[in-house]
Write a protein that holds these residues in place. Sequence first.
Motif, mmCIF file in Angstrom:
data_model
loop_
_atom_site.group_PDB
_atom_site.id
_atom_site.type_symbol
_atom_site.label_atom_id
_atom_site.label_comp_id
_atom_site.label_asym_id
_atom_site.label_seq_id
_atom_site.Cartn_x
_atom_site.Cartn_y
_atom_site.Cartn_z
ATOM 1 N N ALA A 188 0.825 -1.211 0.000
ATOM 2 C CA ALA A 188 0.000 0.000 0.000
ATOM 3 C C ALA A 188 0.858 1.260 0.000
ATOM 4 N N PHE A 189 1.876 1.297 0.854
ATOM 5 C CA PHE A 189 2.703 2.497 0.948
ATOM 6 C C PHE A 189 3.622 2.650 -0.263
ATOM 7 N N ALA A 190 4.021 1.544 -0.871
ATOM 8 C CA ALA A 190 4.826 1.638 -2.090
ATOM 9 C C ALA A 190 4.015 2.282 -3.214
ATOM 10 N N TYR A 191 2.761 1.874 -3.362
ATOM 11 C CA TYR A 191 1.902 2.479 -4.385
ATOM 12 C C TYR A 191 1.617 3.949 -4.069
ATOM 13 N N LEU A 192 1.427 4.254 -2.795
ATOM 14 C CA LEU A 192 1.201 5.648 -2.394
ATOM 15 C C LEU A 192 2.404 6.501 -2.764
ATOM 16 N N LEU A 193 3.594 6.005 -2.457
ATOM 17 C CA LEU A 193 4.812 6.759 -2.729
ATOM 18 C C LEU A 193 5.034 6.932 -4.233
ATOM 19 N N LEU A 194 4.784 5.869 -4.991
ATOM 20 C CA LEU A 194 4.952 5.947 -6.437
ATOM 21 C C LEU A 194 3.964 6.940 -7.049
ATOM 22 N N ALA A 195 2.720 6.911 -6.586
ATOM 23 C CA ALA A 195 1.715 7.846 -7.108
ATOM 24 C C ALA A 195 2.095 9.291 -6.801
ATOM 25 N N ALA A 196 2.581 9.538 -5.580
ATOM 26 C CA ALA A 196 2.965 10.893 -5.197
ATOM 27 C C ALA A 196 4.143 11.389 -6.029
ATOM 28 N N ASP A 197 5.143 10.540 -6.197
ATOM 29 C CA ASP A 197 6.319 10.955 -6.967
ATOM 30 C C ASP A 197 5.991 11.134 -8.448
ATOM 31 N N ALA A 198 5.075 10.308 -8.961
ATOM 32 C CA ALA A 198 4.645 10.473 -10.355
ATOM 33 C C ALA A 198 3.933 11.811 -10.539
ATOM 34 N N ALA A 199 3.072 12.161 -9.578
ATOM 35 C CA ALA A 199 2.377 13.451 -9.644
ATOM 36 C C ALA A 199 3.372 14.600 -9.529
ATOM 37 N N GLY A 200 4.347 14.442 -8.631
ATOM 38 C CA GLY A 200 5.372 15.474 -8.477
ATOM 39 C C GLY A 200 6.216 15.626 -9.731
ATOM 40 N N THR A 201 6.532 14.511 -10.381
ATOM 41 C CA THR A 201 7.321 14.550 -11.614
ATOM 42 C C THR A 201 6.571 15.282 -12.716
ATOM 43 N N SER A 202 5.285 15.004 -12.838
ATOM 44 C CA SER A 202 4.474 15.657 -13.865
ATOM 45 C C SER A 202 4.442 17.174 -13.647
ATOM 46 N N LEU A 203 4.263 17.586 -12.392
ATOM 47 C CA LEU A 203 4.243 19.019 -12.094
ATOM 48 C C LEU A 203 5.614 19.642 -12.337
ATOM 49 N N ALA A 204 6.662 18.940 -11.936
ATOM 50 C CA ALA A 204 8.016 19.475 -12.100
ATOM 51 C C ALA A 204 8.341 19.687 -13.576
ATOM 52 N N ARG A 205 7.896 18.782 -14.426
ATOM 53 C CA ARG A 205 8.131 18.940 -15.867
ATOM 54 C C ARG A 205 7.353 20.129 -16.415
ATOM 55 N N THR A 206 6.140 20.314 -15.905
ATOM 56 C CA THR A 206 5.340 21.461 -16.357
ATOM 57 C C THR A 206 5.982 22.774 -15.920
ATOM 58 N N LEU A 207 6.447 22.800 -14.668
ATOM 59 C CA LEU A 207 7.076 24.021 -14.157
ATOM 60 C C LEU A 207 8.407 24.300 -14.839
ATOM 61 N N GLY A 208 9.055 23.229 -15.321
ATOM 62 C CA GLY A 208 10.373 23.395 -15.929
ATOM 63 C C GLY A 208 10.374 24.274 -17.162
ATOM 64 N N VAL A 209 9.243 24.354 -17.835
ATOM 65 C CA VAL A 209 9.153 25.187 -19.048
ATOM 66 C C VAL A 209 8.309 26.440 -18.797
ATOM 67 N N SER A 210 8.045 26.717 -17.525
ATOM 68 C CA SER A 210 7.228 27.880 -17.182
ATOM 69 C C SER A 210 8.105 28.982 -16.589
ATOM 70 N N GLU A 211 7.485 30.125 -16.344
ATOM 71 C CA GLU A 211 8.220 31.247 -15.767
ATOM 72 C C GLU A 211 8.618 30.983 -14.319
ATOM 73 N N THR A 212 7.914 30.051 -13.659
ATOM 74 C CA THR A 212 8.217 29.779 -12.251
ATOM 75 C C THR A 212 9.662 29.338 -12.073
ATOM 76 N N CYS A 213 10.103 28.395 -12.913
ATOM 77 C CA CYS A 213 11.477 27.898 -12.792
ATOM 78 C C CYS A 213 12.482 28.873 -13.376
ATOM 79 N N MET A 214 12.046 29.701 -14.312
ATOM 80 C CA MET A 214 12.957 30.713 -14.844
ATOM 81 C C MET A 214 13.249 31.784 -13.800
ATOM 82 N N ASP A 215 12.225 32.102 -13.000
ATOM 83 C CA ASP A 215 12.401 33.120 -11.959
ATOM 84 C C ASP A 215 13.068 32.547 -10.703
ATOM 85 N N SER A 216 12.838 31.254 -10.434
ATOM 86 C CA SER A 216 13.392 30.640 -9.219
ATOM 87 C C SER A 216 13.865 29.227 -9.554
#
Length: 197
Positions: free
Chosen positions: A125-153
């Motif tokens: 259960a916790f392995a799936y929870l951790l994988l789901a959280a990191d997958a969601a974080g990865t998706s957001l990080a990729r989106t932010l990587g091409v946005s002004e958020t990462c350019m500014d910070s």
Amino acid sequence: MRSPNQCLRNGETPPRIPSHHHQQHFHSTVAVQKLRRFNTLILVFRFASFCFCLTSTIFMATNTRGSNYPNWRDFEAFRFVLAANAIVALYSLAEIGASVWEIFRGTTVLPEIVQVWFDFGHDQAFAYLLLAADAAGTSLARTLGVSETCMDSNAFCMQADISIALGYAGFVFLGLSSLLAGFRVVCFMVLGSRFHI
């Protein structure tokens, strides 16, 4: 001086311990040693998972640069990453205690059948929870990587990436623990014991 044989009545021979008794004792000793090594391996995996998840939690929780900069609290996926890693770190810490108990006491904290299913079920259960959280974080990080958020910070995005990567490492070690816990379940179902040589 009388020899040991003289203490016996005529025609008697000294009693001999059956050889199968020695074999049973030998197999029992080997099984205990293998069980201890097996439990030590689980302990190593759980400790690694604890360290990576705790570090991931700390990296994400401290990922703030001030009111004029992005904050991890502003992003739902990053909040999910922090919460999942914190939960798994606490779970791994509790399992570390249970593993140490089992290594030194030679018995499980809970009744054996409960312990093997508890470990396996919660690892899954916790392995799936951790994988789901990191997958969601990865998706957001990729989106932010091409946005002004990462350019500014850029430092904010880099720290978020590090936190997510540490979470993935924690998942790997929790997954390895889950495989060993699954092996214990199978052994218990087939042989009636959590481990067998």
